[in-house]
Design an enzyme around this catalytic site. Structure first.
Site, PDB file in Angstrom:
ATOM      1  N   HIS A 211       5.255   2.421   2.889  1.00  0.00           N
ATOM      2  CA  HIS A 211       3.841   3.098   2.825  1.00  0.00           C
ATOM      3  C   HIS A 211       2.911   2.732   1.720  1.00  0.00           C
ATOM      4  O   HIS A 211       1.910   3.463   1.443  1.00  0.00           O
ATOM      5  CB  HIS A 211       4.396   4.587   2.374  1.00  0.00           C
ATOM      6  CG  HIS A 211       5.023   4.720   0.901  1.00  0.00           C
ATOM      7  ND1 HIS A 211       6.092   4.636   0.631  1.00  0.00           N
ATOM      8  CD2 HIS A 211       4.427   5.396  -0.044  1.00  0.00           C
ATOM      9  CE1 HIS A 211       6.259   5.017  -0.653  1.00  0.00           C
ATOM     10  NE2 HIS A 211       5.132   5.271  -1.203  1.00  0.00           N
TER      11      HIS A 211
HETATM   12  C1  UD1 Z   1       2.208   9.247  -2.593  1.00  0.00           C
HETATM   13  C2  UD1 Z   1       2.419   8.576  -4.301  1.00  0.00           C
HETATM   14  C3  UD1 Z   1       3.487   7.422  -4.132  1.00  0.00           C
HETATM   15  C4  UD1 Z   1       4.639   8.134  -3.663  1.00  0.00           C
HETATM   16  C5  UD1 Z   1       4.352   8.641  -2.117  1.00  0.00           C
HETATM   17  C6  UD1 Z   1       5.585   9.123  -1.392  1.00  0.00           C
HETATM   18  C7  UD1 Z   1       0.289   8.577  -5.554  1.00  0.00           C
HETATM   19  C8  UD1 Z   1      -0.687   7.995  -6.137  1.00  0.00           C
HETATM   20  N1  UD1 Z   1       1.125   8.006  -4.781  1.00  0.00           N
HETATM   21  O1  UD1 Z   1       1.708   8.233  -2.009  1.00  0.00           O
HETATM   22  O2  UD1 Z   1       3.779   7.296  -5.529  1.00  0.00           O
HETATM   23  O3  UD1 Z   1       5.654   6.876  -3.338  1.00  0.00           O
HETATM   24  O4  UD1 Z   1       3.446   9.810  -2.139  1.00  0.00           O
HETATM   25  O5  UD1 Z   1       5.505   9.673  -0.216  1.00  0.00           O
HETATM   26  O6  UD1 Z   1       0.301   9.768  -5.904  1.00  0.00           O
HETATM   27  N2  UD1 Z   1      -0.339  12.416   4.324  1.00  0.00           N
HETATM   28  C9  UD1 Z   1      -0.334  13.149   5.475  1.00  0.00           C
HETATM   29  N3  UD1 Z   1       0.788  14.304   5.144  1.00  0.00           N
HETATM   30  C10 UD1 Z   1       1.229  14.583   4.030  1.00  0.00           C
HETATM   31  C11 UD1 Z   1       0.736  13.548   2.940  1.00  0.00           C
HETATM   32  C12 UD1 Z   1      -0.041  12.588   2.858  1.00  0.00           C
HETATM   33  O7  UD1 Z   1      -0.540  12.915   6.482  1.00  0.00           O
HETATM   34  O8  UD1 Z   1       1.843  15.608   3.754  1.00  0.00           O
HETATM   35  C13 UD1 Z   1      -1.463  11.113   4.553  1.00  0.00           C
HETATM   36  C14 UD1 Z   1      -2.892  11.502   4.319  1.00  0.00           C
HETATM   37  O9  UD1 Z   1      -3.594  11.034   5.275  1.00  0.00           O
HETATM   38  C15 UD1 Z   1      -3.374  10.923   3.069  1.00  0.00           C
HETATM   39  C16 UD1 Z   1      -2.257  10.063   2.969  1.00  0.00           C
HETATM   40  O10 UD1 Z   1      -1.095  10.181   3.645  1.00  0.00           O
HETATM   41  O11 UD1 Z   1      -4.395  10.485   2.769  1.00  0.00           O
HETATM   42  C17 UD1 Z   1      -1.802   9.235   1.632  1.00  0.00           C
HETATM   43  O12 UD1 Z   1      -1.306  10.505   0.668  1.00  0.00           O
HETATM   44  P1  UD1 Z   1      -1.298  10.517  -0.796  1.00  0.00           P
HETATM   45  O13 UD1 Z   1      -0.555  11.764  -1.320  1.00  0.00           O
HETATM   46  O14 UD1 Z   1      -2.705  10.527  -1.062  1.00  0.00           O
HETATM   47  O15 UD1 Z   1      -0.624   9.291  -1.127  1.00  0.00           O
HETATM   48  P2  UD1 Z   1       0.856   8.618  -0.601  1.00  0.00           P
HETATM   49  O16 UD1 Z   1       0.658   7.329  -0.006  1.00  0.00           O
HETATM   50  O17 UD1 Z   1       1.429   9.697  -0.054  1.00  0.00           O
END
Ligand code: UD1
Length: 381
Positions: A211
């Site tokens: 991811h």
């Molecule tokens: C975050 C953490 C990362 C961790 C990861 C575990 C930061 C900078 N990164 O990354 O350290 O390893 O979580 O999962 O905080 N999204 C969904 N549903 C959700 C959550 C996210 O669809 O419940 C999608 C959204 O489109 C979002 C993207 O995933 O834009 C990224 O989510 P985000 O929380 O920004 O960062 P992660 O890549 O999940």
């Protein structure tokens, strides 16, 4: 004494659980006058059922006392939204201490907010460094540590990193790993309770997670990794519970053909890469325990595999968790196709890395944290 505990993203939930349990244990032994009230704040950084609620269910964490519901956004947007919402919580609740865990945007946002309001901060999992500032989590770690009053570390190397950054030694406490507290508590249950994957035989599949933006947001890199996975999956089936970000990028880059979507968890042909939705904690732990080996770019999984004695290939050029390489089962393979394939074949040929469990990863880290907070802070107030 009022303590706010912050959780926002998937890797936070299994870290706050043992801390809350220890806090309750402490309270149960006190007269009500000396009780510490703790409030769980969920920022809402992760919001899908499988990224958040399922962890509360599996680990029997009581529902968050306050949910900020911030959701996704750019880093600036997400951090700012959490800061504004969390500041209001601090105005309202007037906590004596804020505990943050890990290195996600929620950790950073709540630390900055607390520091500006002169509320002491305890950071659990302090001092980890990849020395790669293109990684968003590295910025979060450095800033959070620089603002914290109690820095709880998982390994001695983290203490050294913090000292080199000029952080006073008397703020740093080597306590072990709270994520491992949860792993050890739930391992047996995960093995026995989960029946969903009964047609997967022990050590007859590899497990994959992916991811990191650096791996999945770039078409060329994701293609290189996917090509390696396709080769490996000719030898051993790969089970791939994919993060929502990764699922989106696979569709955007039109790579869906490389993956199969099993219906009802029947992995019938037992070849190829099986793409699943993200899994709840116990289901994923069940798959980890039974796998032949694990391919990942996660931080936490490098540590969990080390404790399980499970060979782990990390698809990154660096790691903030070098103890898993020095002492554990982890090998860095980066994103080079040949390297990923060769190291996987090594494991399939019985040459997987054997490691040992790092110091203090014994299931008692949260207990040490609470004892230190009681001794050095709660009892001093
Ligand atoms: C975050 C953490 C990362 C961790 C990861 C575990 C930061 C900078 N990164 O990354 O350290 O390893 O979580 O999962 O905080 N999204 C969904 N549903 C959700 C959550 C996210 O669809 O419940 C999608 C959204 O489109 C979002 C993207 O995933 O834009 C990224 O989510 P985000 O929380 O920004 O960062 P992660 O890549 O999940």
């Amino acid at each position: 004494m009022k303590i706010i505990l912050v959780a926002g993203a998937r890797p936070n939930f299994m870290k706050v659980d043992p801390i809350m349990n220890e806090m309750e244990e402490y309270n149960s032994k006190q007269t009500s006058k000396r009780n510490s009230k703790y409030i769980l704040v969920h920022t809402g950084q992760h919001y899908d059922y499988n990224m958040s609620d399922s962890f509360f269910k599996d680990l029997e964490i009581h529902p968050p006392d306050i949910h900020l519901g911030v959701g996704s956004g750019t880093h600036g947007e997400q951090t700012a939204k959490i800061m504004v919402a969390f500041e209001n919580v601090c105005f309202e609740e007037k906590p004596d201490l804020v505990i943050v865990v890990g290195d996600v945007n929620s950790t950073l946002a709540c630390s900055i907010t607390a520091a500006k309001l002169c509320i002491p901060i305890a950071h659990v999992e302090a001092g980890l460094r990849s020395f790669d500032r293109t990684m968003p989590e590295e910025i979060n770690r450095i800033v959070t540590d620089s603002l914290s009053d109690f820095l709880f570390t998982t390994c001695r190397g983290a203490n050294e990193n913090l000292k080199k950054e000029g952080i006073s030694e008397n703020k740093i406490y080597f306590v072990g790993n709270v994520m491992i507290d949860t792993l050890l508590k739930y391992k047996n249950l995960a093995e026995s309770k989960i029946k969903k994957f009964s047609n997967l035989k022990k050590k007859e599949y590899a497990l994959l997670t992916l991811h990191r933006p650096s791996n999945v947001d770039n078409k060329k890199t994701l293609q290189e990794i996917t090509e390696a996975l396709v080769e490996i999956s000719k030898e051993v089936p790969i089970i791939f519970p994919a993060h929502p970000r990764t699922q989106k990028m696979i569709e955007r880059f039109e790579f869906s053909n490389f993956f199969q979507k099993p219906s009802n968890f029947l992995f019938s042909q037992m070849k190829g890469i099986y793409l699943l939705s993200p899994l709840p904690y116990l289901e994923f732990l069940h798959l980890m325990v039974k796998a032949k080996f694990i391919l990942t770019d996660s931080g936490g999984i490098q540590e969990e595999t080390t404790v399980l004695g499970m060979p782990c290939l990390t698809l990154r050029e660096n790691t903030e968790r070098p103890v898993t390489i020095k002492e554990g089962t982890n090998i860095l393979v980066g994103t080079d196709k040949e390297k990923i394939i060769n190291e996987s074949l090594n494991i399939l040929n019985g040459k997987g890395k054997i490691g040992r469990i790092p110091e203090l990863w014994d299931g008692k880290a949260a207990k040490r944290i609470i004892e230190i907070l009681i001794d050095k802070y709660i009892n001093q107030k």
